[in-house]
Scaffold this motif. Structure first.
Motif, short mmCIF file in Angstrom:
data_model
loop_
_atom_site.label_atom_id
_atom_site.label_comp_id
_atom_site.label_asym_id
_atom_site.label_seq_id
_atom_site.Cartn_x
_atom_site.Cartn_y
_atom_site.Cartn_z
N LEU A 183 0.82 -1.21 0.00
CA LEU A 183 0.00 0.00 0.00
C LEU A 183 0.85 1.26 0.00
N ASP A 184 2.01 1.20 0.67
CA ASP A 184 2.85 2.39 0.78
C ASP A 184 4.31 1.96 0.80
N ARG A 185 5.15 2.78 0.17
CA ARG A 185 6.60 2.53 0.13
C ARG A 185 7.32 3.84 0.37
N GLN A 186 8.19 3.87 1.38
CA GLN A 186 8.91 5.09 1.75
C GLN A 186 10.41 4.85 1.76
N VAL A 187 10.92 4.14 0.78
CA VAL A 187 12.34 3.81 0.74
C VAL A 187 12.80 3.75 -0.71
N GLU A 188 14.06 4.15 -0.93
CA GLU A 188 14.66 4.13 -2.25
C GLU A 188 16.05 3.50 -2.17
N PRO A 189 16.56 2.94 -3.27
CA PRO A 189 17.93 2.39 -3.26
C PRO A 189 18.95 3.47 -2.89
N GLY A 190 19.90 3.10 -2.05
CA GLY A 190 20.93 4.03 -1.61
C GLY A 190 20.56 4.82 -0.38
N GLN A 191 19.34 4.71 0.08
CA GLN A 191 18.90 5.48 1.25
C GLN A 191 19.55 4.93 2.52
N GLN A 192 20.00 5.84 3.37
CA GLN A 192 20.60 5.44 4.64
C GLN A 192 19.52 5.35 5.71
N LEU A 193 19.50 4.24 6.41
CA LEU A 193 18.47 4.00 7.42
C LEU A 193 19.09 4.02 8.81
#
Length: 378
Positions: A203-213
């Motif tokens: 339903l929802d996605r809040q992440v992208e490749p290369g993102q620092q978590l």
């Protein structure tokens, strides 16, 4: 020539008048135009129009149908995901996203990886597990040797008890390390897979490749079953007595104004909001065709559970004269009859009629007031 003029001049005045009338009749016939179609009143309460009357274009004709009778006014509500079939995925440890495996709207299984994170903490957790396993094995063998030496009276009981305590502590540390690695999802090397806890759709996605978590960041993904939704209804405290468990509710959404949806009450709040003086009621919605979306606003009504029904008509179709309500029923092409009706309930957009008209009949919606004004003036 003189004789001819004398003959014309000698004719009687009456003949001159007749000749003028004969010449004027064709001219009058040529200048005559058809009158515009007008409303006619043949019998009391009935108004008729010619087939080409322009007034007919402004009238909305509606075929009425029967529906369950509401027992409350229109109430504000909104749609939400069913939390019983919804999972939100966050980052258990710090790391960098190396790959996103799913996108919005995709179906996922329980345990399916949604993204891959390069997490140094995962490697540390795996090393801690290996160390704890080795330590537990060593101290377990030490406890066995201590018992054997105690049986041969080579050591004191205190030494045996100390060896057993060390073995127990090492076993506990091994279990902690094992659970820690399992909570992180396992994986190979530093690769941590963020997995879905439920089956459903993204339903929802809040992440992208290369993102620092960072540890605890989220939710990065929301997975739910969109065929099951909750309808959260704000019921005034004055109307809460009419709501009961298992009761049906009707509701509409702005996206589909002509479509009626139903839900079933499954939870009634135990407290009143001190600001709005309302109680939240939760109803279960079946959304098999996926027409409804979470966070849509809705207008809902509580309906009777005793089988009582009424005919639903738009408010524009109902008008009052004195204490009596009326609608215009379609009698034929361009013919309308004013009918008295009994209105059992009136909402923001629709009224519910219990007498006066029958299901399947056609009535005038928009334009009913215009008809009534012309009927009164005809």
């Amino acid at each position: 020539m003189t004789l001819t003029l004398k003959r014309w001049a000698s004719r009687p005045a009456k003949q001159w008048l007749m000749m003028g009338l004969v010449l004027a009749l064709p001219l009058a016939a040529c200048s005559k135009t058809d009158p515009a179609p007008v409303a006619t009143k043949n019998t009391p309460g009935v108004i008729s129009y010619a087939a080409d009357a322009p007034e007919l274009a402004s009238l909305q004709l509606i075929k009425v149908a029967v529906e369950p009778l509401p027992i409350s006014a229109d109430l504000n509500a909104r749609l939400a995901v069913d939390e019983d079939v919804t999972g939100r995925v966050g980052a258990p440890v710090s790391g960098r996203v190396t790959k996103v495996l799913v996108d919005l709207g995709e179906a996922v299984r329980v345990g399916q990886a949604l993204a891959i994170v390069d997490a140094p903490d995962l490697a540390q957790a795996r090393a801690d597990l290996m160390k704890a396993r080795s330590d537990a094995d060593f101290k377990s063998r030490g406890a066995v040797r201590a018992r054997q030496l105690f049986e041969g009276e080579a050591i004191a009981r205190r030494d045996v008890e100390a060896a057993n305590a060390d073995a127990g502590a090492a076993a506990a540390e091994l279990e902690r390390a094992r659970l820690r690695l399992a909570n992180l999802g396992g994986g190979r090397g530093d690769a941590l897979g963020l997995t879905s806890p439920v089956a459903g759709y993204v339903l929802d996605r809040q992440v992208e490749p290369g993102q620092q978590l960072t540890a605890g960041q989220g939710p990065l993904f929301t997975v739910t079953n969109p065929k099951r939704l909750w309808l959260l209804i704000d019921v005034p405290e004055t109307a809460i007595a009419r709501a009961s468990m298992g009761q049906k509710v009707d509701f509409t959404v702005p996206a589909y104004p002509d479509r009626r949806f139903t839900a079933t009450i499954e939870k009634i709040g135990l407290g009143v909001d001190p600001t709005t003086r309302r109680i939240q009621v939760r109803a279960q919605v079946t959304n098999d065709d996926l027409a409804l979306k979470p966070e849509m606003f809705a207008r809902t009504r509580l309906v009777t559970d005793d089988g009582r029904t009424a005919i639903k008509v738009p408010n524009a179709a109902v008008f009052e004269q004195g204490l009596q309500s009326y609608v215009f029923r379609v009698e034929g092409a361009g013919k309308f009859r004013r009918i008295p009706v009994d209105v059992a309930s009136r909402g923001d957009s629709f009224s519910y009629v219990t007498a006066g008209i029958k299901p399947g009949e056609r009535i005038v919606g928009e334009g009913a007031l215009l008809l009534n004004a012309q009927l009164a003036g005809s």
